[in-house]
Structure formats: structure tokens, C-alpha cells
Design an enzyme around this catalytic site. Sequence first.
Site, PDB file in Angstrom:
ATOM      1  N   ARG A 196      37.445  32.983  36.957  1.00 33.61           N
ATOM      2  CA  ARG A 196      38.539  32.347  38.035  1.00 33.61           C
ATOM      3  C   ARG A 196      39.770  32.628  37.088  1.00 33.61           C
ATOM      4  O   ARG A 196      40.815  32.783  37.862  1.00 33.61           O
ATOM      5  CB  ARG A 196      38.192  31.016  38.050  1.00 33.61           C
ATOM      6  CG  ARG A 196      39.156  30.083  38.915  1.00 33.61           C
ATOM      7  CD  ARG A 196      39.210  28.520  38.735  1.00 33.61           C
ATOM      8  NE  ARG A 196      40.244  27.977  39.716  1.00 33.61           N
ATOM      9  CZ  ARG A 196      41.418  27.536  39.321  1.00 33.61           C
ATOM     10  NH1 ARG A 196      41.868  28.005  38.193  1.00 33.61           N
ATOM     11  NH2 ARG A 196      42.349  27.163  40.441  1.00 33.61           N
ATOM     12  N   TYR A 232      25.504  35.294  36.797  1.00 38.57           N
ATOM     13  CA  TYR A 232      26.113  36.742  37.075  1.00 38.57           C
ATOM     14  C   TYR A 232      27.199  36.857  36.009  1.00 38.57           C
ATOM     15  O   TYR A 232      27.652  36.243  35.361  1.00 38.57           O
ATOM     16  CB  TYR A 232      26.769  36.679  38.368  1.00 38.57           C
ATOM     17  CG  TYR A 232      27.556  35.400  38.664  1.00 38.57           C
ATOM     18  CD1 TYR A 232      29.021  35.515  38.464  1.00 38.57           C
ATOM     19  CD2 TYR A 232      27.220  34.319  39.505  1.00 38.57           C
ATOM     20  CE1 TYR A 232      29.741  34.680  38.927  1.00 38.57           C
ATOM     21  CE2 TYR A 232      28.265  33.514  39.743  1.00 38.57           C
ATOM     22  CZ  TYR A 232      29.289  33.606  39.483  1.00 38.57           C
ATOM     23  OH  TYR A 232      30.362  32.644  39.847  1.00 38.57           O
TER      24      TYR A 232
HETATM   25  P1  FAD Z   1      42.219  24.261  43.448  1.00 35.40           P
HETATM   26  O1  FAD Z   1      41.726  25.439  42.754  1.00 35.40           O
HETATM   27  O2  FAD Z   1      41.550  23.094  43.070  1.00 35.40           O
HETATM   28  O3  FAD Z   1      43.579  24.237  43.214  1.00 35.40           O
HETATM   29  C1  FAD Z   1      44.452  23.068  43.564  1.00 35.40           C
HETATM   30  C2  FAD Z   1      45.702  23.151  42.741  1.00 35.40           C
HETATM   31  O4  FAD Z   1      46.567  22.027  43.160  1.00 35.40           O
HETATM   32  C3  FAD Z   1      45.265  23.026  41.239  1.00 35.40           C
HETATM   33  O5  FAD Z   1      46.140  23.879  40.635  1.00 35.40           O
HETATM   34  C4  FAD Z   1      45.977  21.241  40.974  1.00 35.40           C
HETATM   35  O6  FAD Z   1      46.618  21.180  39.678  1.00 35.40           O
HETATM   36  C5  FAD Z   1      47.165  21.435  42.063  1.00 35.40           C
HETATM   37  N1  FAD Z   1      47.569  19.947  42.663  1.00 35.40           N
HETATM   38  C6  FAD Z   1      46.685  18.981  42.889  1.00 35.40           C
HETATM   39  N2  FAD Z   1      47.264  17.992  43.210  1.00 35.40           N
HETATM   40  C7  FAD Z   1      48.886  18.259  43.200  1.00 35.40           C
HETATM   41  C8  FAD Z   1      49.918  17.623  43.422  1.00 35.40           C
HETATM   42  N3  FAD Z   1      49.819  16.370  43.908  1.00 35.40           N
HETATM   43  N4  FAD Z   1      51.040  18.314  43.337  1.00 35.40           N
HETATM   44  C9  FAD Z   1      51.032  19.578  42.923  1.00 35.40           C
HETATM   45  N5  FAD Z   1      49.872  20.359  42.622  1.00 35.40           N
HETATM   46  C10 FAD Z   1      48.780  19.484  42.651  1.00 35.40           C
HETATM   47  N6  FAD Z   1      34.074  29.407  45.289  1.00 35.40           N
HETATM   48  C11 FAD Z   1      33.772  30.866  45.674  1.00 35.40           C
HETATM   49  O7  FAD Z   1      34.334  31.334  46.419  1.00 35.40           O
HETATM   50  N7  FAD Z   1      33.000  31.634  44.793  1.00 35.40           N
HETATM   51  C12 FAD Z   1      32.108  30.876  43.866  1.00 35.40           C
HETATM   52  O8  FAD Z   1      31.173  31.541  43.169  1.00 35.40           O
HETATM   53  C13 FAD Z   1      32.246  29.458  43.630  1.00 35.40           C
HETATM   54  N8  FAD Z   1      31.619  28.834  42.825  1.00 35.40           N
HETATM   55  C14 FAD Z   1      31.924  27.465  42.299  1.00 35.40           C
HETATM   56  C15 FAD Z   1      31.244  26.967  41.265  1.00 35.40           C
HETATM   57  C16 FAD Z   1      31.265  25.406  41.276  1.00 35.40           C
HETATM   58  C17 FAD Z   1      30.404  24.706  40.369  1.00 35.40           C
HETATM   59  C18 FAD Z   1      32.428  24.780  41.971  1.00 35.40           C
HETATM   60  C19 FAD Z   1      32.645  23.365  41.729  1.00 35.40           C
HETATM   61  C20 FAD Z   1      33.200  25.385  42.752  1.00 35.40           C
HETATM   62  C21 FAD Z   1      32.927  26.963  43.168  1.00 35.40           C
HETATM   63  N9  FAD Z   1      33.710  27.494  43.824  1.00 35.40           N
HETATM   64  C22 FAD Z   1      33.561  28.680  44.350  1.00 35.40           C
HETATM   65  C23 FAD Z   1      34.823  26.874  44.652  1.00 35.40           C
HETATM   66  C24 FAD Z   1      36.269  27.209  44.278  1.00 35.40           C
HETATM   67  O9  FAD Z   1      36.377  27.145  42.831  1.00 35.40           O
HETATM   68  C25 FAD Z   1      37.016  26.332  45.160  1.00 35.40           C
HETATM   69  O10 FAD Z   1      36.656  26.321  46.426  1.00 35.40           O
HETATM   70  C26 FAD Z   1      38.554  27.001  45.043  1.00 35.40           C
HETATM   71  O11 FAD Z   1      38.964  27.082  43.762  1.00 35.40           O
HETATM   72  C27 FAD Z   1      39.505  26.136  45.808  1.00 35.40           C
HETATM   73  O12 FAD Z   1      40.773  26.552  45.682  1.00 35.40           O
HETATM   74  P2  FAD Z   1      41.951  25.528  46.083  1.00 35.40           P
HETATM   75  O13 FAD Z   1      43.150  26.512  45.658  1.00 35.40           O
HETATM   76  O14 FAD Z   1      41.811  25.182  47.344  1.00 35.40           O
HETATM   77  O15 FAD Z   1      42.058  24.320  45.238  1.00 35.40           O
END
Ligand code: FAD
Length: 378
Positions: free
Chosen positions: A111, A213
Site C-alpha cells: 500500500r 502474496y
Molecule cells: P483510506 O485509505 O482509509 O484513506 C482515508 C484518508 O483520510 C486517510 O489518509 C485519513 O488519515 C484521512 N482522513 C480521515 N479523516 C479525515 C479528516 N476528518 N480530515 C482529513 N483527512 C482525514 N483493498 C484492495 O483493493 N485490495 C486488497 O487486497 C485489500 N486488502 C485489504 C486487507 C485488509 C486487512 C483491509 C483492512 C483492507 C484491505 N483493502 C484492500 C481495502 C483498502 O485498504 C481500502 O478499501 C482502501 O484503502 C480505501 O481507501 P480510502 O482512500 O477510501 O480510505
Amino acid sequence: MIRRDAPLRVVVVGAGIGGLAAAVALRRIGAQVEVHEQVSAFARVGAGLQLAPNATAALRGLGLLDKVSSIACRPESWCSFDAGDGEMSLRLPLGDEVEDKFGAPYLHVHRGDLHDVLLDAVGNVHLGHRAVGFDQTGDHLEVRFGDGSSAAADVVIGADGIHSTVRAALFGPMAAVFSGLVAYRGIVPGDRVADTPLVSAKWWGGDRHLVHYWVSSGRELNFVAPVPEETWTEESWAAEGKVGDLLEALSGFAEPARRVAGAAASLMRSALYDREPLRTWGEGRLALLGDACHPMLPFMAQGAGMAIEDAVVLGRCLDGVSAEEVEPALRRYAEVRSPRTSAVQGGSRANDFLRGTSSGLSSEDVYGYDAWRVPILA
Ligand code: FAD
């Protein structure tokens, strides 16, 4: 094609995978994008992500696939095993075969490496800016941050993850649903498990499983092992795990799976949560994206993929849209995306994808989605 003089001003809240991908997609259509992130510095958090062809096709259109490929591993196949006797129940060829079939590769990344590629493409992120509230007037939105500053925008995208402040501001607090599972996430230095094949392996063991993996261009093996736990009482979202506890939880597992788990150099434990699909994805000039909107259990390895697809479709819906036309464009974005993400949320809960006897979503359904071509109805 932009049809107006002034570019659309967009504020993205959250610089995770989804928020950064959205910033890239929106810059490509000529929008003026600011990204605001709560942390003051990025750490190499999380572990591996699998990027299936639906995600890599989306990244290619964003101009990022070559860079992502250069830091990725390209597995030969997906293999499902019975955790007890080690028998293989399904082998899905990946490598050239999946790329020929879907027109895009299947990749494994750390990641942190994917985040670096996206960050490099976006450039400037406002760090230490935690969004705390919003004031929506007729023709624009104001985002307020914890340090007292604010930002005005024509559009605000809440990409702030599963505990989204933006979602809570829109719809009120809603507790996430604890799955009853705690995931051990480990990284193994490659030389400790050098004979582990270049595959995505899932060891199915009844109420628990282990997936492993290769990531980091083959220098590290990533694994995740969700195991049942009645309650989750840790205050932080993640805590250090103990290899001994994990091996005890996997006591009935075949030797190759236990060898991977036992070789971890770093091990975290975090509870697995999801939410019910949302009926609406925003209000007025504000829309949600990624885990803020549709957090899912990781059992189809599609959470990041869904966030990247969201980013592409959002960019397409806002392309050529003036500040006055934002609201219907955001409604279209949600209409196009929500059937897809709800199906994958449901499939992830069912946890039978690629087991061998799944009656739900097939690999064709999931990997064959093209965010660049899916119809967007006016
Ligand atoms: P996030 O990556 O959570 O980013 C949110 C961001 O917002 C963070 O940087 C946080 O600090 C910031 N933030 C939060 N609140 C505020 C605020 N109030 N103001 C400003 N900033 C804020 N997905 C896949 O596609 N393939 C996989 O193999 C996979 N494996 C996974 C394994 C596990 C065990 C888990 C738990 C998840 C996995 N995922 C996988 C899912 C994936 O990691 C997430 O779905 C993805 O990272 C979501 O991205 P996002 O940008 O929506 O949220």
C-alpha cells in the site's frame, strides 16, 4: 472538455488511495483540486493490496499503470486451498492469461508504494488539515479544518475513510459493523520464505482463513489472517500482534500456511468492520468516495479497487460540468457507482469469492468492469 471559463474548484478531504486517485482524475479534466489530509506526515502504513484488472485498467487511464507496475509483483495464479489438508480447490490463472482476457494485469503492491505513486502524481497535499465541519451555501461550500483554517469549493469529496467525518456530518453518526473477526496483517522478508510461489494463495479454514502474496517487487511476502474474536477492545484501530497467538489460532492449518505465518517480521492486529450500503452518497455539492462511502470486508480484495473506480467515474461525471451543474453530476456519479459497490460489499461479506463453489459474483463480473466505459446516463 471544459465548457466554462473558470475551472471547477474541488476540495478532496483525505489523502488515502481513493482521495489521491480522485485528485488525479479531477486534475485530468481541468479542475482546480486541493487535497486536505489530517495526518501531519505519511507513514508506510498498511500492508499488501491486490489490484485486479478492474483496478489496473482504471489506473492505466489515469496515466499511472507503468509506474504502479514497476513497484508491483505480477502473480501467476490465484490458488484456493483447504487449510486442513492443503488440497487445492481452485486455481485461476492470472499473469498473461488474465491480462489477455481483461486487457489489464493483476498486480500485488505494498500500500505504501501505491500511495507514493499517487502522491507523486498529485504533488501538493495540505497536511495536518483535519476536516471538522462544512457550511453549504447556495453556490459554494466551505470546509472548516481543526486548525481554524477553511477552504471554499464548488465541490467537496469526502474520501476520509471508514470513520468518515464527512459522512457523519451529512448523515449523523453511524457505528461501523464489527465482523467478529480480527485480522493479523504480517510482512515476511522474502529470504525467509523464498520457496513460496508467486501466487495469490488463500487457505480456507471454516471460520478463519489466511491469504498471502508477494509485494515490494518480490522483496517481501504479505499476509492477512482474519480470525474470530468476540469483542474488540483495543482503543487504537490497530495493535501489535504476537506470532505465537496467530500460530495458535491457525493450529489446524497445513504446514505451508503455518510456515508463512510463523516467519512474520512485523505483525499488526486490527478489527474488521464494514457498513451497510448507503442509500445516498452525498448532498448538494458534497459527495463521498471510497471507504467513506462503502467500506467492505477485505475478502474480495477490492476495497482500494472500488475507490479507484469511484475516482474515474467521478472525473467522468464532472467532465465539462460548470459550477451550476455540479449537483446533478454528483447524483449521476452515485447512481452509476452504487449498484457496483453494493454488490461487491455484499460479496465481500459472503466470503466465498473464488472459493470454488461460489454462487455469487464471478471473476468476470468483478474484473471485467471498466470504469472508463461504464455508461453514464445524462
Ligand atoms: P483510506 O485509505 O482509509 O484513506 C482515508 C484518508 O483520510 C486517510 O489518509 C485519513 O488519515 C484521512 N482522513 C480521515 N479523516 C479525515 C479528516 N476528518 N480530515 C482529513 N483527512 C482525514 N483493498 C484492495 O483493493 N485490495 C486488497 O487486497 C485489500 N486488502 C485489504 C486487507 C485488509 C486487512 C483491509 C483492512 C483492507 C484491505 N483493502 C484492500 C481495502 C483498502 O485498504 C481500502 O478499501 C482502501 O484503502 C480505501 O481507501 P480510502 O482512500 O477510501 O480510505
